[in-house]
Design a protein around this motif. Structure first.
Motif, PDB file in Angstrom:
ATOM      1  N   UNK A  86     -26.107 -47.920 -10.157  1.00  0.00           N
ATOM      2  CA  UNK A  86     -25.257 -47.404  -9.751  1.00  0.00           C
ATOM      3  C   UNK A  86     -24.940 -46.043 -10.168  1.00  0.00           C
ATOM      4  N   UNK A  87     -24.933 -45.799 -11.462  1.00  0.00           N
ATOM      5  CA  UNK A  87     -24.770 -44.697 -12.108  1.00  0.00           C
ATOM      6  C   UNK A  87     -25.798 -43.692 -11.951  1.00  0.00           C
ATOM      7  N   UNK A  88     -27.049 -44.168 -11.842  1.00  0.00           N
ATOM      8  CA  UNK A  88     -28.148 -43.436 -11.725  1.00  0.00           C
ATOM      9  C   UNK A  88     -28.099 -42.820 -10.282  1.00  0.00           C
ATOM     10  N   UNK A  89     -27.844 -43.731  -9.221  1.00  0.00           N
ATOM     11  CA  UNK A  89     -27.766 -43.320  -7.855  1.00  0.00           C
ATOM     12  C   UNK A  89     -26.767 -42.153  -7.630  1.00  0.00           C
ATOM     13  N   UNK A  90     -25.509 -42.465  -8.340  1.00  0.00           N
ATOM     14  CA  UNK A  90     -24.560 -41.408  -8.180  1.00  0.00           C
ATOM     15  C   UNK A  90     -24.957 -39.957  -8.975  1.00  0.00           C
ATOM     16  N   UNK A  91     -25.445 -40.102  -9.992  1.00  0.00           N
ATOM     17  CA  UNK A  91     -26.184 -38.818 -10.480  1.00  0.00           C
ATOM     18  C   UNK A  91     -27.078 -38.211  -9.609  1.00  0.00           C
ATOM     19  N   UNK A  92     -28.018 -39.068  -9.128  1.00  0.00           N
ATOM     20  CA  UNK A  92     -29.294 -38.275  -8.254  1.00  0.00           C
ATOM     21  C   UNK A  92     -28.521 -38.051  -6.988  1.00  0.00           C
ATOM     22  N   UNK A  93     -27.553 -38.760  -6.527  1.00  0.00           N
ATOM     23  CA  UNK A  93     -26.852 -38.132  -5.229  1.00  0.00           C
ATOM     24  C   UNK A  93     -26.210 -36.934  -5.453  1.00  0.00           C
ATOM     25  N   UNK A  94     -25.614 -36.624  -6.392  1.00  0.00           N
ATOM     26  CA  UNK A  94     -25.022 -35.456  -6.984  1.00  0.00           C
ATOM     27  C   UNK A  94     -25.983 -34.085  -7.046  1.00  0.00           C
ATOM     28  N   UNK A  95     -27.091 -34.353  -7.606  1.00  0.00           N
ATOM     29  CA  UNK A  95     -28.055 -33.420  -7.652  1.00  0.00           C
ATOM     30  C   UNK A  95     -28.578 -33.077  -6.315  1.00  0.00           C
ATOM     31  N   UNK A 154     -27.370 -52.518 -23.517  1.00  0.00           N
ATOM     32  CA  UNK A 154     -27.009 -51.339 -23.943  1.00  0.00           C
ATOM     33  C   UNK A 154     -27.842 -50.128 -23.171  1.00  0.00           C
ATOM     34  N   UNK A 155     -27.174 -49.397 -22.285  1.00  0.00           N
ATOM     35  CA  UNK A 155     -28.122 -48.475 -21.393  1.00  0.00           C
ATOM     36  C   UNK A 155     -27.272 -47.372 -21.037  1.00  0.00           C
ATOM     37  N   UNK A 156     -27.968 -46.381 -20.890  1.00  0.00           N
ATOM     38  CA  UNK A 156     -27.307 -44.988 -20.615  1.00  0.00           C
ATOM     39  C   UNK A 156     -28.122 -44.316 -19.415  1.00  0.00           C
ATOM     40  N   UNK A 157     -26.960 -43.657 -18.812  1.00  0.00           N
ATOM     41  CA  UNK A 157     -27.843 -42.651 -17.619  1.00  0.00           C
ATOM     42  C   UNK A 157     -27.353 -41.114 -18.001  1.00  0.00           C
ATOM     43  N   UNK A 158     -28.326 -40.341 -18.122  1.00  0.00           N
ATOM     44  CA  UNK A 158     -28.084 -39.191 -18.561  1.00  0.00           C
ATOM     45  C   UNK A 158     -28.319 -38.042 -17.390  1.00  0.00           C
ATOM     46  N   UNK A 159     -27.953 -36.733 -17.332  1.00  0.00           N
ATOM     47  CA  UNK A 159     -28.730 -35.735 -16.390  1.00  0.00           C
ATOM     48  C   UNK A 159     -27.908 -35.488 -15.146  1.00  0.00           C
ATOM     49  N   UNK A 160     -26.764 -35.977 -14.874  1.00  0.00           N
ATOM     50  CA  UNK A 160     -25.838 -35.691 -13.969  1.00  0.00           C
ATOM     51  C   UNK A 160     -25.544 -34.149 -13.906  1.00  0.00           C
ATOM     52  N   UNK A 161     -25.462 -33.457 -12.597  1.00  0.00           N
ATOM     53  CA  UNK A 161     -25.131 -32.097 -12.803  1.00  0.00           C
ATOM     54  C   UNK A 161     -23.612 -31.922 -13.323  1.00  0.00           C
ATOM     55  N   UNK A 162     -23.052 -30.832 -14.074  1.00  0.00           N
ATOM     56  CA  UNK A 162     -21.802 -30.580 -14.575  1.00  0.00           C
ATOM     57  C   UNK A 162     -20.966 -30.471 -13.430  1.00  0.00           C
TER      58      UNK A 162
END
Length: 280
Positions: free
Chosen positions: A245-254, A197-205
């Motif tokens: 993948x979710x982490x990279x997606x969020x970081x690239x969005x930032x 069970x993993x979560x990825x948080x903090x992507x920009x709105x």
């Protein structure tokens, strides 16, 4: 990897270990070949975005196998993409498709890919076929899509109910469907049948924009292709790669946003610099 029964936040320290860095002896085939069946005449941009993101995530080759008009648009953006059928190490299926409008021929092609036993990302318009998968599979629904998918498996739930407790429903879906679930939301929840069970948080709105999910699917497909041997040796690798993948997606969005609006293609274009910073 260990199987946390509580939710574990996936961060840079974990994600960087799941980025494949090519060696001097690698070639385009050993770096991973991703097969892509996405897009439609109604939604051709989904294929362009997914292929763009996959190409920028370190995969050695992308084989795009889709409608002629969509192939033309993909090649205009990414001329290095191969449109001939052939061997692949992983599949990305369904982005930009509508299950209700899918032809029998396209359905047969999707089913054939699902039965090959390869690591597979099932998105959007292929979610209704998830019961026919033969290999390690990740599904990438949002709340409404998951509600529909669970409804077909006999569980009555609404999108609002899933939004109220996304972690619980990601776990239920993973158990019921026998696959890893990446449930999209302001916090991304990843659940595997083995209990990870993993979560990825903090992507920009700002990331809540059309095409964002297609980019995420492309990133994830590329990571599965570059790690197909590792997935074969350890099924739990699938959840780690999905969270990465979710982490990279969020970081690239930032990186793409820099505090302001963005479009999905901006996120895909920011992936190489994001990976460089992550590996550094």
């Amino acid at each position: 990897m260990a199987k946390p029964r509580r939710w574990l936040e996936w961060e840079a320290a974990q994600a960087r270990d799941w980025i494949a860095v090519p060696q001097a002896t690698d070639d385009k085939y050993s770096r991973g070949v991703l097969g892509v069946r996405t897009g439609s005449t109604a939604y051709p941009g989904a294929a362009v975005l997914g292929v763009e993101a996959a190409s920028r995530t370190g995969v050695g080759m992308v084989r795009y196998l889709g409608p002629k008009r969509v192939s033309s648009l993909v090649l205009q953006r990414r001329p290095e993409v191969v449109t001939a059928d052939g061997r692949v190490q992983a599949w990305l299926l369904g982005s930009g498709m509508d299950a209700a409008a899918r032809s029998d021929e396209e359905t047969a092609r999707l089913r054939k890919a699902l039965k090959q036993g390869l690591p597979t990302v099932v998105d959007a318009g292929a979610l209704d076929l998830v019961g026919g998968t033969a290999g390690p599979t990740v599904i990438t629904p949002h709340f409404r899509e998951l509600a529909g998918l669970l409804g077909r498996s006999g569980q009555t739930v609404t999108a609002d109910q899933i939004a109220g407790d996304p972690g619980e429903w990601a776990v239920r879906a993973s158990s019921a469907l026998g696959c890893t679930v990446l449930l999209k939301g302001s916090v991304t929840h990843i659940a595997s049948p083995s209990g990870i069970r993993l979560t990825v948080s903090g992507a920009p709105a700002w990331l809540a924009t059309a095409g964002s999910g297609d980019v995420l699917a492309g990133i994830l497909g590329a990571l599965l292709a570059t790690h197909s041997a590792r997935i074969e040796a350890d099924a739990d690798a699938l959840a780690a790669l999905t969270a990465t993948a979710a982490f990279v997606h969020a970081a690239a969005a930032h990186r793409a946003s820099a505090g302001g609006p963005l479009v999905a293609l901006d996120v895909a274009e920011a992936v190489p610099a994001t990976l460089s910073a992550l590996l550094a």
